[in-house]
Design a protein around this motif. Structure first.
Motif, PDB file in Angstrom:
ATOM      1  N   ILE A  54       1.093   3.562  12.206  1.00 19.98           N
ATOM      2  CA  ILE A  54       0.325   3.006  11.022  1.00 19.98           C
ATOM      3  C   ILE A  54       0.498   1.726  10.546  1.00 19.98           C
ATOM      4  CG2 ILE A  54      -0.294   3.890   8.729  1.00 19.98           C
ATOM      5  CD1 ILE A  54       0.144   6.803   9.616  1.00 19.98           C
ATOM      6  N   ARG A  55       1.643   1.648  10.399  1.00 18.42           N
ATOM      7  CA  ARG A  55       2.051   0.096  10.068  1.00 18.42           C
ATOM      8  C   ARG A  55       1.625  -1.000  11.005  1.00 18.42           C
ATOM      9  NH1 ARG A  55       7.021   3.025   8.330  1.00 18.42           N
ATOM     10  NH2 ARG A  55       7.060   3.328   6.198  1.00 18.42           N
ATOM     11  N   THR A  56       1.563  -0.868  12.150  1.00 15.43           N
ATOM     12  CA  THR A  56       1.146  -1.679  13.036  1.00 15.43           C
ATOM     13  C   THR A  56      -0.327  -1.886  13.054  1.00 15.43           C
ATOM     14  OG1 THR A  56       3.113  -1.146  14.684  1.00 15.43           O
ATOM     15  CG2 THR A  56       1.071  -2.185  15.525  1.00 15.43           C
ATOM     16  N   VAL A  57      -1.178  -0.887  12.704  1.00 18.18           N
ATOM     17  CA  VAL A  57      -2.553  -1.064  12.819  1.00 18.18           C
ATOM     18  C   VAL A  57      -2.933  -1.718  11.461  1.00 18.18           C
ATOM     19  CG1 VAL A  57      -4.769   0.153  12.608  1.00 18.18           C
ATOM     20  CG2 VAL A  57      -3.144   0.989  14.375  1.00 18.18           C
ATOM     21  N   MET A  58      -2.316  -1.352  10.391  1.00 16.39           N
ATOM     22  CA  MET A  58      -2.622  -1.961   9.060  1.00 16.39           C
ATOM     23  C   MET A  58      -2.156  -3.501   9.205  1.00 16.39           C
ATOM     24  SD  MET A  58      -3.857   0.251   7.116  1.00 16.39           S
ATOM     25  CE  MET A  58      -3.752  -0.568   5.563  1.00 16.39           C
ATOM     26  N   GLY A  94       5.635  15.384   7.648  1.00 13.68           N
ATOM     27  CA  GLY A  94       6.130  15.309   9.014  1.00 13.68           C
ATOM     28  C   GLY A  94       4.925  14.796   9.911  1.00 13.68           C
ATOM     29  N   ARG A  95       3.775  15.212   9.553  1.00 15.36           N
ATOM     30  CA  ARG A  95       2.626  14.827  10.476  1.00 15.36           C
ATOM     31  C   ARG A  95       2.569  13.413  10.456  1.00 15.36           C
ATOM     32  NH1 ARG A  95      -0.681  19.269  11.953  1.00 15.36           N
ATOM     33  NH2 ARG A  95      -0.270  21.293  10.664  1.00 15.36           N
ATOM     34  N   VAL A  96       2.535  12.664   9.277  1.00 16.55           N
ATOM     35  CA  VAL A  96       2.280  11.382   8.877  1.00 16.55           C
ATOM     36  C   VAL A  96       3.644  10.519   9.500  1.00 16.55           C
ATOM     37  CG1 VAL A  96       2.082   9.564   7.158  1.00 16.55           C
ATOM     38  CG2 VAL A  96       0.885  11.745   7.034  1.00 16.55           C
ATOM     39  N   ILE A  97       4.682  10.973   9.224  1.00 18.09           N
ATOM     40  CA  ILE A  97       5.987  10.106   9.735  1.00 18.09           C
ATOM     41  C   ILE A  97       6.195  10.397  11.236  1.00 18.09           C
ATOM     42  CG2 ILE A  97       8.351  10.108   9.748  1.00 18.09           C
ATOM     43  CD1 ILE A  97       8.098  10.810   6.640  1.00 18.09           C
ATOM     44  N   GLY A  98       5.925  11.582  11.684  1.00 20.20           N
ATOM     45  CA  GLY A  98       5.967  11.756  13.124  1.00 20.20           C
ATOM     46  C   GLY A  98       7.338  11.773  13.568  1.00 20.20           C
ATOM     47  N   LYS A  99       7.643  12.156  15.066  1.00 23.29           N
ATOM     48  CA  LYS A  99       8.928  12.285  15.433  1.00 23.29           C
ATOM     49  C   LYS A  99       9.848  10.829  15.560  1.00 23.29           C
ATOM     50  CE  LYS A  99       8.572  16.507  18.457  1.00 23.29           C
ATOM     51  NZ  LYS A  99       8.583  16.797  19.812  1.00 23.29           N
ATOM     52  N   GLN A 100      10.966  10.708  14.997  1.00 20.21           N
ATOM     53  CA  GLN A 100      11.528   9.471  15.151  1.00 20.21           C
ATOM     54  C   GLN A 100      10.745   8.227  14.231  1.00 20.21           C
ATOM     55  OE1 GLN A 100      12.944   8.681  19.049  1.00 20.21           O
ATOM     56  NE2 GLN A 100      14.457  10.222  18.952  1.00 20.21           N
ATOM     57  N   TYR A 160       0.957  -1.241  -0.157  1.00 26.91           N
ATOM     58  CA  TYR A 160       0.068   0.112   0.072  1.00 26.91           C
ATOM     59  C   TYR A 160       0.850   1.242   0.131  1.00 26.91           C
ATOM     60  CZ  TYR A 160      -3.908  -3.049   1.162  1.00 26.91           C
ATOM     61  OH  TYR A 160      -4.994  -3.902   0.948  1.00 26.91           O
ATOM     62  N   HIS A 161       0.835   2.069  -0.945  1.00 26.45           N
ATOM     63  CA  HIS A 161       1.665   3.199  -1.240  1.00 26.45           C
ATOM     64  C   HIS A 161       0.478   4.569  -0.621  1.00 26.45           C
ATOM     65  CE1 HIS A 161       4.925   1.433  -3.262  1.00 26.45           C
ATOM     66  NE2 HIS A 161       3.781   0.717  -4.027  1.00 26.45           N
ATOM     67  N   LEU A 162       1.102   5.291   0.464  1.00 31.81           N
ATOM     68  CA  LEU A 162       0.317   6.432   1.061  1.00 31.81           C
ATOM     69  C   LEU A 162       1.096   7.715   0.463  1.00 31.81           C
ATOM     70  CD1 LEU A 162      -1.695   7.876   2.759  1.00 31.81           C
ATOM     71  CD2 LEU A 162       0.110   7.570   4.754  1.00 31.81           C
ATOM     72  N   HIS A 163       0.409   8.312  -0.299  1.00 32.16           N
ATOM     73  CA  HIS A 163       0.834   9.793  -0.925  1.00 32.16           C
ATOM     74  C   HIS A 163       0.300  10.675  -0.377  1.00 32.16           C
ATOM     75  CE1 HIS A 163       2.740   7.480  -4.051  1.00 32.16           C
ATOM     76  NE2 HIS A 163       1.467   6.948  -4.207  1.00 32.16           N
ATOM     77  N   VAL A 164       0.772  11.798   0.690  1.00 34.49           N
ATOM     78  CA  VAL A 164       0.508  12.883   1.134  1.00 34.49           C
ATOM     79  C   VAL A 164       1.082  14.261   0.695  1.00 34.49           C
ATOM     80  CG1 VAL A 164      -0.469  11.760   3.210  1.00 34.49           C
ATOM     81  CG2 VAL A 164       2.058  12.869   3.040  1.00 34.49           C
ATOM     82  N   GLY A 165       0.690  15.202   0.981  1.00 35.81           N
ATOM     83  CA  GLY A 165       1.227  16.390   0.507  1.00 35.81           C
ATOM     84  C   GLY A 165       2.745  16.830   1.149  1.00 35.81           C
ATOM     85  N   ALA A 166       3.476  17.556   0.558  1.00 36.21           N
ATOM     86  CA  ALA A 166       4.741  17.530   1.238  1.00 36.21           C
ATOM     87  C   ALA A 166       4.916  18.279   2.388  1.00 36.21           C
ATOM     88  CB  ALA A 166       5.831  18.705   0.099  1.00 36.21           C
ATOM     89  N   ASP A 167       4.001  19.026   2.599  1.00 34.57           N
ATOM     90  CA  ASP A 167       3.786  19.931   4.180  1.00 34.57           C
ATOM     91  C   ASP A 167       3.187  19.099   5.199  1.00 34.57           C
ATOM     92  OD1 ASP A 167       4.510  22.150   2.751  1.00 34.57           O
ATOM     93  OD2 ASP A 167       2.574  22.993   2.681  1.00 34.57           O
ATOM     94  N   ASP A 168       2.559  17.812   4.711  1.00 32.82           N
ATOM     95  CA  ASP A 168       1.920  16.961   5.745  1.00 32.82           C
ATOM     96  C   ASP A 168       2.799  15.753   6.089  1.00 32.82           C
ATOM     97  OD1 ASP A 168      -0.239  18.584   6.469  1.00 32.82           O
ATOM     98  OD2 ASP A 168      -1.384  17.861   4.637  1.00 32.82           O
ATOM     99  N   ILE A 183       0.745  -7.709   4.124  1.00 29.90           N
ATOM    100  CA  ILE A 183       1.033  -6.349   3.570  1.00 29.90           C
ATOM    101  C   ILE A 183       1.993  -5.554   3.773  1.00 29.90           C
ATOM    102  CG2 ILE A 183      -1.805  -6.147   3.351  1.00 29.90           C
ATOM    103  CD1 ILE A 183      -1.215  -3.970   5.775  1.00 29.90           C
ATOM    104  N   SER A 184       2.291  -4.503   3.192  1.00 30.30           N
ATOM    105  CA  SER A 184       3.599  -3.383   3.632  1.00 30.30           C
ATOM    106  C   SER A 184       2.893  -2.138   3.290  1.00 30.30           C
ATOM    107  CB  SER A 184       4.624  -3.976   2.801  1.00 30.30           C
ATOM    108  OG  SER A 184       5.748  -2.687   2.909  1.00 30.30           O
ATOM    109  N   VAL A 185       3.285  -1.235   4.190  1.00 26.39           N
ATOM    110  CA  VAL A 185       3.065   0.265   3.764  1.00 26.39           C
ATOM    111  C   VAL A 185       4.062   0.784   3.568  1.00 26.39           C
ATOM    112  CG1 VAL A 185       1.765   2.234   4.807  1.00 26.39           C
ATOM    113  CG2 VAL A 185       0.981  -0.051   5.392  1.00 26.39           C
ATOM    114  N   GLU A 186       4.099   1.746   2.359  1.00 25.80           N
ATOM    115  CA  GLU A 186       5.148   2.792   1.921  1.00 25.80           C
ATOM    116  C   GLU A 186       4.364   3.990   2.025  1.00 25.80           C
ATOM    117  OE1 GLU A 186       8.240   2.095   0.989  1.00 25.80           O
ATOM    118  OE2 GLU A 186       7.727  -0.228   1.682  1.00 25.80           O
ATOM    119  N   ILE A 187       5.330   4.893   2.530  1.00 26.68           N
ATOM    120  CA  ILE A 187       4.720   6.420   2.808  1.00 26.68           C
ATOM    121  C   ILE A 187       5.715   7.118   1.756  1.00 26.68           C
ATOM    122  CG2 ILE A 187       4.543   8.374   4.176  1.00 26.68           C
ATOM    123  CD1 ILE A 187       4.096   6.386   6.538  1.00 26.68           C
TER     124      ILE A 187
END
Length: 78
Positions: free
Chosen positions: A58-62, A45-51, A35-43, A73-77
């Protein structure tokens, strides 16, 4: 089902909800669906989070959802 789950999680995290796009690859030779997740460039950091903590969560829940659906499955951001 899993695509909708990933979309719901991602749209809750980002500011630009229209930029959230989830694409799904066909299963590879090991039977893993990517699964490939595409988000805006400004967002990004919000999706990746600190460290990478949010991305890991997100990967754990998926993965938990995939186990219930009997999938690998595998999740690619991107």
């Amino acid at each position: 089902m899993l695509k909708e789950l990933l979309t719901t999680i991602a749209t809750a995290l980002v500011e630009d909800k229209s930029a959230v796009v989830v694409t799904v690859d066909e299963p590879n030779e090991e039977g893993v669906v990517v699964y490939h997740l595409h988000v805006g460039a400004d967002d990004m950091g919000r999706v990746i989070g600190k460290q990478g903590r949010i991305a890991k969560s997100i990967r754990t829940v998926m993965r938990a959802g995939a186990v219930r659906a009997n999938e690998k499955i595998s999740v690619e951001i991107d």
